[in-house]
Design a protein around this motif. Structure first.
Motif, mmCIF file in Angstrom:
data_model
loop_
_atom_site.group_PDB
_atom_site.id
_atom_site.type_symbol
_atom_site.label_atom_id
_atom_site.label_comp_id
_atom_site.label_asym_id
_atom_site.label_seq_id
_atom_site.Cartn_x
_atom_site.Cartn_y
_atom_site.Cartn_z
ATOM 1 N N GLY A 93 0.836 -1.189 0.000
ATOM 2 C CA GLY A 93 0.000 0.000 0.000
ATOM 3 C C GLY A 93 0.874 1.244 0.000
ATOM 4 O O GLY A 93 1.757 1.383 0.831
ATOM 5 N N SER A 95 -0.615 4.637 -0.550
ATOM 6 C CA SER A 95 -1.355 5.723 0.087
ATOM 7 C C SER A 95 -1.761 5.368 1.519
ATOM 8 O O SER A 95 -2.045 6.255 2.313
ATOM 9 C CB SER A 95 -2.598 6.080 -0.735
ATOM 10 O OG SER A 95 -3.436 4.964 -0.883
ATOM 11 N N CYS A 128 -9.493 -1.632 0.098
ATOM 12 C CA CYS A 128 -9.298 -0.724 1.224
ATOM 13 C C CYS A 128 -10.686 -0.275 1.646
ATOM 14 O O CYS A 128 -11.452 0.239 0.829
ATOM 15 C CB CYS A 128 -8.447 0.472 0.812
ATOM 16 S SG CYS A 128 -8.257 1.687 2.121
ATOM 17 N N ASP A 131 -10.825 3.947 1.707
ATOM 18 C CA ASP A 131 -10.559 4.762 0.519
ATOM 19 C C ASP A 131 -10.829 3.931 -0.728
ATOM 20 O O ASP A 131 -10.139 2.945 -0.981
ATOM 21 C CB ASP A 131 -9.105 5.244 0.510
ATOM 22 C CG ASP A 131 -8.812 6.213 -0.621
ATOM 23 O OD1 ASP A 131 -9.736 6.536 -1.402
ATOM 24 O OD2 ASP A 131 -7.655 6.656 -0.733
ATOM 25 N N MET A 134 -7.440 3.322 -3.780
ATOM 26 C CA MET A 134 -6.209 2.974 -3.080
ATOM 27 C C MET A 134 -5.030 2.970 -4.049
ATOM 28 O O MET A 134 -5.107 2.397 -5.129
ATOM 29 C CB MET A 134 -6.374 1.580 -2.459
ATOM 30 C CG MET A 134 -5.174 1.036 -1.782
ATOM 31 S SD MET A 134 -4.807 1.970 -0.284
ATOM 32 C CE MET A 134 -3.292 1.190 0.184
ATOM 33 N N TRP A 136 -1.412 1.653 -4.899
ATOM 34 C CA TRP A 136 -0.546 0.518 -4.597
ATOM 35 C C TRP A 136 0.810 0.704 -5.263
ATOM 36 O O TRP A 136 0.921 1.369 -6.289
ATOM 37 C CB TRP A 136 -1.164 -0.786 -5.100
ATOM 38 C CG TRP A 136 -2.378 -1.187 -4.338
ATOM 39 C CD1 TRP A 136 -3.670 -0.934 -4.664
ATOM 40 C CD2 TRP A 136 -2.404 -1.902 -3.110
ATOM 41 N NE1 TRP A 136 -4.506 -1.449 -3.708
ATOM 42 C CE2 TRP A 136 -3.759 -2.059 -2.749
ATOM 43 C CE3 TRP A 136 -1.424 -2.438 -2.276
ATOM 44 C CZ2 TRP A 136 -4.140 -2.719 -1.594
ATOM 45 C CZ3 TRP A 136 -1.806 -3.102 -1.133
ATOM 46 C CH2 TRP A 136 -3.152 -3.241 -0.796
#
Length: 162
Positions: A93, A95, A128, A131, A134, A136
């Motif tokens: 991830g 963000s 997610c 959000d 997301m 990645w």
């Protein structure tokens, strides 16, 4: 004396709470800043990213290959001049930290010019819950233990249930 003790206790509690809230974010941003120095961002979705690393040519491309019950399935293709016995893509991830997901890649053969290998993988990015868009990151590794110091940061945005 009791007032001073109470003030010290309040400040200590406030410090612990502040460290608990902002500490992980601060530590992650320091690590990410050191790891990303000198890297160039490349949005991988539906675009071919090109880079050179240790005198070898690399290309990566990510395409949506359909929507399944678990979410959108992606098809990752990596072409390199480097002779690799194995390749692993690690999904992280960008963000928001949601863990690390190793994606084993399979050798799809040699490139048409005969000078490189083509590697492929299919995967579904985890959802997610906070959000729907997301971001990645995909890092490449030469197996479970050896990560490349990549000069490019391969990212994509996974839209939840799109």
């Amino acid at each position: 004396m009791d007032l001073l003790r109470a003030l010290v206790a309040v400040l200590a509690i406030a410090g612990v709470v502040t460290l608990g809230i902002f500490g992980p974010r601060w530590l992650m941003s320091e690590d990410a800043g050191e790891a990303d120095q000198g890297t160039v961002d490349c949005n991988l979705l539906n675009k071919t990213c090109h880079w050179a690393q240790e005198g070898q040519s690399w290309q990566a491309r990510l395409q949506k290959s359909g929507v399944q019950a678990q979410g959108t399935e992606y098809h990752l293709t990596v072409k390199t001049d480097r002779n690799q016995p194995r390749m692993l893509a690690v999904l992280r991830g960008e963000s928001m930290y949601l863990g690390e997901y190793p994606v084993p890649m399979t050798k799809a053969g040699m490139s048409p010019d005969g000078k490189g290998q083509i590697w492929e993988a299919r995967f579904t990015a985890p959802f997610c819950t906070t959000d729907p868009n997301m971001t990645w990151r995909i890092d490449l590794q030469a197996g479970m233990d050896h990560a490349f110091a990549m000069p490019v940061k391969l990212t994509f945005v996974a839209k939840d249930r799109v």
